[in-house]
Design a protein around this motif. Sequence first.
Motif, PDB file in Angstrom:
ATOM      1  N   ALA A  34       0.702  -1.163  -0.064  1.00 19.50           N
ATOM      2  CA  ALA A  34      -0.057   0.212   0.092  1.00 19.50           C
ATOM      3  C   ALA A  34       0.741   1.158  -0.041  1.00 19.50           C
ATOM      4  CB  ALA A  34      -0.851  -0.107   1.162  1.00 19.50           C
ATOM      5  N   SER A  35       2.071   1.210   0.708  1.00 18.14           N
ATOM      6  CA  SER A  35       2.821   2.137   0.715  1.00 18.14           C
ATOM      7  C   SER A  35       3.282   2.725  -0.845  1.00 18.14           C
ATOM      8  CB  SER A  35       4.126   1.877   1.407  1.00 18.14           C
ATOM      9  OG  SER A  35       5.136   1.052   0.728  1.00 18.14           O
ATOM     10  N   ARG A  36       3.237   1.844  -1.838  1.00 14.23           N
ATOM     11  CA  ARG A  36       3.689   2.356  -3.083  1.00 14.23           C
ATOM     12  C   ARG A  36       2.419   2.575  -4.007  1.00 14.23           C
ATOM     13  NH1 ARG A  36       6.896  -2.195  -1.912  1.00 14.23           N
ATOM     14  NH2 ARG A  36       5.536  -3.673  -2.896  1.00 14.23           N
ATOM     15  N   LEU A  37       1.141   2.797  -3.560  1.00  9.86           N
ATOM     16  CA  LEU A  37      -0.041   2.757  -4.161  1.00  9.86           C
ATOM     17  C   LEU A  37      -0.008   4.302  -4.902  1.00  9.86           C
ATOM     18  CD1 LEU A  37      -2.975   1.966  -5.123  1.00  9.86           C
ATOM     19  CD2 LEU A  37      -3.825   2.648  -3.071  1.00  9.86           C
ATOM     20  N   ALA A  38       0.382   5.329  -4.067  1.00  9.75           N
ATOM     21  CA  ALA A  38       0.202   6.573  -4.476  1.00  9.75           C
ATOM     22  C   ALA A  38       0.808   6.981  -6.029  1.00  9.75           C
ATOM     23  CB  ALA A  38       0.612   7.595  -3.665  1.00  9.75           C
ATOM     24  N   ALA A  39       2.101   6.048  -6.160  1.00 12.85           N
ATOM     25  CA  ALA A  39       2.724   6.402  -7.311  1.00 12.85           C
ATOM     26  C   ALA A  39       1.916   5.813  -8.504  1.00 12.85           C
ATOM     27  CB  ALA A  39       4.023   5.578  -7.199  1.00 12.85           C
ATOM     28  N   ARG A  40       0.824   4.946  -8.380  1.00 11.72           N
ATOM     29  CA  ARG A  40       0.056   4.530  -9.440  1.00 11.72           C
ATOM     30  C   ARG A  40      -1.078   5.261  -9.907  1.00 11.72           C
ATOM     31  NH1 ARG A  40      -1.825  -0.956  -7.594  1.00 11.72           N
ATOM     32  NH2 ARG A  40      -2.397  -1.213 -10.141  1.00 11.72           N
ATOM     33  N   LEU A  41      -1.490   6.290  -9.111  1.00 13.06           N
ATOM     34  CA  LEU A  41      -2.745   6.967  -9.258  1.00 13.06           C
ATOM     35  C   LEU A  41      -2.648   8.246  -9.604  1.00 13.06           C
ATOM     36  CD1 LEU A  41      -4.107   5.852  -5.930  1.00 13.06           C
ATOM     37  CD2 LEU A  41      -4.638   4.831  -7.784  1.00 13.06           C
ATOM     38  N   PRO A  42      -3.516   8.833 -10.475  1.00 12.82           N
ATOM     39  CA  PRO A  42      -3.615  10.186 -10.851  1.00 12.82           C
ATOM     40  C   PRO A  42      -4.059  11.339  -9.625  1.00 12.82           C
ATOM     41  CG  PRO A  42      -5.695   9.050 -11.637  1.00 12.82           C
ATOM     42  CD  PRO A  42      -4.536   7.991 -10.812  1.00 12.82           C
ATOM     43  N   ARG A  43      -3.878  12.501  -9.937  1.00 14.31           N
ATOM     44  CA  ARG A  43      -4.579  13.298  -8.844  1.00 14.31           C
ATOM     45  C   ARG A  43      -5.968  13.025  -8.868  1.00 14.31           C
ATOM     46  NH1 ARG A  43      -1.203  18.903  -9.761  1.00 14.31           N
ATOM     47  NH2 ARG A  43       0.854  18.011  -9.062  1.00 14.31           N
ATOM     48  N   GLN A  56      -6.242   2.022   6.085  1.00 17.34           N
ATOM     49  CA  GLN A  56      -4.867   1.648   6.105  1.00 17.34           C
ATOM     50  C   GLN A  56      -3.979   1.527   4.490  1.00 17.34           C
ATOM     51  OE1 GLN A  56      -4.473  -1.721   8.420  1.00 17.34           O
ATOM     52  NE2 GLN A  56      -5.246  -0.677  10.327  1.00 17.34           N
ATOM     53  N   THR A  57      -4.948   1.272   3.650  1.00 17.96           N
ATOM     54  CA  THR A  57      -4.616   1.356   2.367  1.00 17.96           C
ATOM     55  C   THR A  57      -4.394   2.649   1.688  1.00 17.96           C
ATOM     56  OG1 THR A  57      -5.582  -0.949   2.025  1.00 17.96           O
ATOM     57  CG2 THR A  57      -5.196   0.585  -0.135  1.00 17.96           C
ATOM     58  N   ALA A  58      -5.157   3.481   2.132  1.00 22.28           N
ATOM     59  CA  ALA A  58      -5.413   4.827   1.770  1.00 22.28           C
ATOM     60  C   ALA A  58      -4.298   5.714   2.731  1.00 22.28           C
ATOM     61  CB  ALA A  58      -6.470   5.534   1.693  1.00 22.28           C
ATOM     62  N   ALA A  59      -3.543   5.133   3.645  1.00 19.64           N
ATOM     63  CA  ALA A  59      -2.602   5.976   4.384  1.00 19.64           C
ATOM     64  C   ALA A  59      -1.761   7.015   3.768  1.00 19.64           C
ATOM     65  CB  ALA A  59      -1.777   4.956   5.363  1.00 19.64           C
ATOM     66  N   GLY A  60      -0.952   6.839   2.559  1.00 18.60           N
ATOM     67  CA  GLY A  60      -0.355   7.577   1.851  1.00 18.60           C
ATOM     68  C   GLY A  60      -0.906   8.555   0.955  1.00 18.60           C
TER      69      GLY A  60
END
Length: 208
Positions: A34-43, A56-60
């Motif tokens: 989950a700590s790497r999820l943000a890099a895969r998502l757009p704004r 917890q998945t959305a923690a970043g």
Amino acid sequence: MRRLLLVRHASTAAVRAAAFGADEDLDAAGVDAASRLAARLPRGEVIVSPARRAAQTAAGLTVSAVEPALAECDFGAWAGRPLAEIAAEAPDDVRAWMTDPDAAPHGGESLSALLARVRAWLAAQAELDGTAIAITHGGVVKAAVVVALDAPPSAFWRIDVSPLAITELHAHDGRWTVTRVNDREDTRAFSNPAKPRVSERSRGEVGV
């Protein structure tokens, strides 16, 4: 246009045990992934299920809202228990649950009820513009695909949704189109290539 990215939460003990989800925490591997999820998502606006594993998945990420409609199906008395265990105890109940969309032998939500809940939420989303990211559950993601395609309830059982997979829908003039389903390309890059892959059906959290 509304661009909606549905993300299943990262792995938990229930996911790995092929058990019906309860309000459990992510496991160690899930926290790491989950700590790497943000890099895969757009704004975009981030909306999360009320469950701990979704938060917890959305923690970043910067969360805009907690949305009750994104909660996993209510599995009633089956929550937290492995599917194999319940199938051994009450095979007729499991069979009814998987063949009759109105059946709820566990005392929770039926598939029909889950589909109705997700349909109402998607109808509201279709009236909006911009990009939204929904951190949710396997059952909700599969229900959203069924609703978007106007498919029969039985199609629900033919859709796979892996932990942290992205499913993308676009709404034009109130109608949804499916752009991608169960996109795991980036999560696979972090897996051990020497370890054989196990199918989601054999180990995944049971989403209705």
